[in-house]
Design a protein around this motif. Structure first.
Motif, short mmCIF file in Angstrom:
data_model
loop_
_atom_site.label_atom_id
_atom_site.label_comp_id
_atom_site.label_asym_id
_atom_site.label_seq_id
_atom_site.Cartn_x
_atom_site.Cartn_y
_atom_site.Cartn_z
N GLN A 229 99.65 54.98 38.69
CA GLN A 229 99.80 53.83 39.58
C GLN A 229 98.67 52.83 39.37
O GLN A 229 98.88 51.61 39.39
N ALA A 230 97.47 53.33 39.13
CA ALA A 230 96.34 52.44 38.87
C ALA A 230 96.51 51.73 37.53
O ALA A 230 96.23 50.54 37.41
N LEU A 231 96.97 52.44 36.51
CA LEU A 231 97.20 51.83 35.19
C LEU A 231 98.20 50.68 35.31
O LEU A 231 97.98 49.59 34.76
N ALA A 232 99.30 50.92 35.99
CA ALA A 232 100.32 49.88 36.16
C ALA A 232 99.75 48.69 36.91
O ALA A 232 100.00 47.53 36.55
N ALA A 233 98.98 48.95 37.95
CA ALA A 233 98.43 47.86 38.76
C ALA A 233 97.47 46.99 37.96
O ALA A 233 97.48 45.76 38.08
N LEU A 234 96.65 47.61 37.12
CA LEU A 234 95.68 46.84 36.36
C LEU A 234 96.34 45.98 35.28
O LEU A 234 95.88 44.88 34.99
N GLU A 235 97.43 46.49 34.69
CA GLU A 235 98.13 45.72 33.66
C GLU A 235 99.16 44.76 34.26
O GLU A 235 99.78 43.99 33.54
N GLY A 236 99.37 44.83 35.57
CA GLY A 236 100.36 43.96 36.20
C GLY A 236 101.77 44.37 35.86
O GLY A 236 102.67 43.53 35.79
N GLY A 237 101.99 45.67 35.66
CA GLY A 237 103.31 46.19 35.33
C GLY A 237 103.89 47.03 36.45
O GLY A 237 103.18 47.45 37.37
N ARG A 238 105.19 47.31 36.38
CA ARG A 238 105.83 48.12 37.41
C ARG A 238 105.62 49.60 37.18
O ARG A 238 105.55 50.38 38.14
N HIS A 239 105.55 50.01 35.90
CA HIS A 239 105.51 51.44 35.59
C HIS A 239 104.36 51.76 34.65
O HIS A 239 104.15 51.07 33.66
N GLY A 240 103.64 52.82 34.96
CA GLY A 240 102.61 53.35 34.07
C GLY A 240 102.87 54.82 33.81
O GLY A 240 103.24 55.56 34.71
N LEU A 241 102.71 55.23 32.57
CA LEU A 241 102.84 56.63 32.21
C LEU A 241 101.62 57.05 31.42
O LEU A 241 101.22 56.38 30.46
N ALA A 242 101.01 58.16 31.82
CA ALA A 242 99.83 58.67 31.14
C ALA A 242 100.23 59.74 30.13
O ALA A 242 101.16 60.53 30.37
N PHE A 243 99.53 59.76 29.01
CA PHE A 243 99.81 60.70 27.93
C PHE A 243 98.54 61.45 27.54
O PHE A 243 97.44 61.08 27.93
N VAL B 186 102.28 45.87 22.48
CA VAL B 186 100.90 45.45 22.27
C VAL B 186 99.96 46.60 22.59
O VAL B 186 99.98 47.14 23.71
N ASP B 187 99.16 46.98 21.60
CA ASP B 187 98.07 47.92 21.83
C ASP B 187 96.91 47.10 22.39
O ASP B 187 96.28 46.32 21.67
N ASN B 188 96.63 47.29 23.66
CA ASN B 188 95.64 46.48 24.37
C ASN B 188 94.32 47.21 24.55
O ASN B 188 93.52 46.87 25.42
N THR B 189 94.09 48.23 23.71
CA THR B 189 92.90 49.07 23.86
C THR B 189 91.61 48.28 23.75
O THR B 189 90.69 48.46 24.56
N PHE B 190 91.50 47.41 22.74
CA PHE B 190 90.26 46.66 22.55
C PHE B 190 89.98 45.69 23.69
O PHE B 190 88.85 45.56 24.14
N ALA B 191 91.01 45.00 24.14
CA ALA B 191 90.81 43.96 25.15
C ALA B 191 90.68 44.54 26.56
O ALA B 191 89.91 44.03 27.37
N THR B 192 91.45 45.58 26.85
CA THR B 192 91.59 46.17 28.19
C THR B 192 92.32 45.20 29.10
O THR B 192 92.32 43.97 28.86
N PRO B 193 92.92 45.68 30.18
CA PRO B 193 93.60 44.77 31.11
C PRO B 193 92.65 43.83 31.85
O PRO B 193 93.09 42.85 32.44
N TYR B 194 91.36 44.12 31.82
CA TYR B 194 90.41 43.20 32.45
C TYR B 194 90.32 41.89 31.67
O TYR B 194 90.19 40.82 32.26
N LEU B 195 90.38 41.98 30.36
CA LEU B 195 90.25 40.79 29.53
C LEU B 195 91.57 40.15 29.16
O LEU B 195 91.62 38.96 28.85
N GLN B 196 92.66 40.93 29.15
CA GLN B 196 93.95 40.42 28.64
C GLN B 196 95.10 41.24 29.21
O GLN B 196 95.02 42.46 29.23
N ARG B 197 96.16 40.57 29.65
CA ARG B 197 97.32 41.27 30.18
C ARG B 197 98.57 40.82 29.43
O ARG B 197 99.21 39.82 29.77
#
Length: 385
Positions: free
Chosen positions: A66-80, A179-190
């Motif tokens: 839920q936190a992952l989805a919220a930070l990326e501004g998405g509806r669904h987050g899945l952890a692996f 998009v692999d957003n690992t380098f930017a993180t959702p703080y810098l780019q969504r």
């Protein structure tokens, strides 16, 4: 208690999204539900919203998602269980034998290895293109193209791709933009806000932030894709354990403040490298001369904590510099609070040797940590001397 965090600031969401005080004990931090199974009311009597088995779902992992989805501004987050597990799940969900994908010419070596050595055996084909050149991507798309896989900034040359333009290209072709957003993180780019269909992370990196957990994540707005990914993950079992989920959740709480310090330090390190006679070229999107600088300034909040540079003297000299630092630890991975240095050609990108993605042998990559910038610059200067 805060329930709807969608309208709150990033820093607030990082601390509160999916993280209500425990209803039974009042604990303000989500507990580690270190359990594999859950008591049921009766055979076939599982309560709505209840848990049954931790491969399928676990309360700690749910909070993390839920936190992952919220930070990326998405509806669904899945952890692996890892970033590569997340990558594999997206590729296997989006592609079928005979399908084609477009891959950046500066992609992470592990992603290239998975596509080139594993998915091709399954009948998937791919074309490498410079994702910074929209016309080149357009030319690479075929009728059977189902996916464009993008990193921006890319790993390790920090290329910048226009996500809005790539999303339009993909959707016109009936494909998805991942998009692999690992380098930017959702703080810098969504990326979802710029038109991407799926965002992938290695949560091992900045989201975890402390080099003490391995994990991955997928975020999307698509209900259908979420169900497909959930089914595949449950069937294949690539799930993070509760403690790994808790560590990732803990790391995300401080993502905003850490990223500000990473960016501050990276900018200072870059300016020091530019002045050093032992440095040939610096790759950093924050530099005005970087070909993607204006685009990065438009779609990113800041320019990140990753820096790459080439040294004068060739590959052997680069290896000596990598071995000569004291504070910059010679190690793979990135995004932790400590600074790391690596030689991509021999380490993270060894799998692309001999391919069109091969990286220069005089290239070094830095993950600039949150230590004193003065100490980091002195360490690099001593290694370069």
């Amino acid at each position: 208690m805060v329930h709807d965090t969608s309208k709150l600031g990033f820093e607030t969401r990082a601390i509160h999204a999916g993280q209500q005080p425990d209803p039974r004990t009042g604990a303000v931090i989500v507990p580690i539900y270190q359990t594999s199974t859950y008591a049921q009311d009766g055979v076939g009597g599982l309560r709505e919203g209840a848990y049954e088995y931790s491969r399928t779902a676990n309360p700690t992992r749910t909070a993390c998602e839920q936190a992952l989805a919220a930070l990326e501004g998405g509806r669904h987050g899945l952890a692996f269980a890892s970033g590569m597990a997340a990558t594999d799940a997206v590729l296997r969900t989006a592609l079928r034998p005979g399908d084609h994908l477009v891959l950046g010419n500066d992609a992470y070596g592990g992603t290239f290895r998975l596509i080139d050595k594993v998915l091709t055996q399954w009948g998937v084909t791919y074309t490498v293109a410079n994702l910074s050149i929209v016309d080149e991507v357009r030319s690479a798309i075929r009728p059977e193209t189902k996916l464009i896989w993008c990193e921006t900034p890319s790993n390790p040359l920090l290329g910048i791709a226009d996500l809005t333009a790539l999303a339009e290209l993909a959707h016109t072709a009936g494909a998805q933009l991942v998009v692999d957003n690992t380098f930017a993180t959702p703080y810098l780019q969504r990326p979802l806000e710029l038109g991407a269909d799926v965002v992938v992370h290695s949560t091992t990196k900045y989201l975890g932030g402390h080099s003490d957990v391995v994990g991955g994540a997928v975020i999307t707005n698509s209900d259908e894709l979420r169900e497909q990914l959930f089914f595949l993950r449950n069937s294949a079992g690539a799930v993070p354990g509760p403690f790994d989920s808790w560590l990732t959740l803990r790391g995300m709480k401080t993502l905003a403040v850490r990223m500000e310090r990473h960016c501050d330090n990276a900018e200072r390190v870059v300016h020091a490298l530019l002045k050093h006679p032992g440095v040939d070229r610096v790759y950093y999107p924050g530099l005005p001369e970087h070909p993607g600088h204006e685009l990065a300034a438009k779609q990113m909040r800041r320019f990140g904590g990753m820096v790459s540079f080439t040294v004068t003297g060739g590959g052997e000299r680069a290896l000596a510099v990598a071995a000569g630092t004291k504070l910059f630890v010679l190690a793979e991975s990135l995004g932790g609070i400590e600074s790391l240095i690596e030689h991509p050609g021999k380490m993270t990108h060894a799998s692309v040797a001999g391919s069109t993605l091969q990286v220069p042998d005089d290239l070094l990559r830095l993950s600039v940590g949150i230590e004193s910038a003065e100490d980091l610059i002195a360490d690099l200067s001593a290694a370069l001397a």
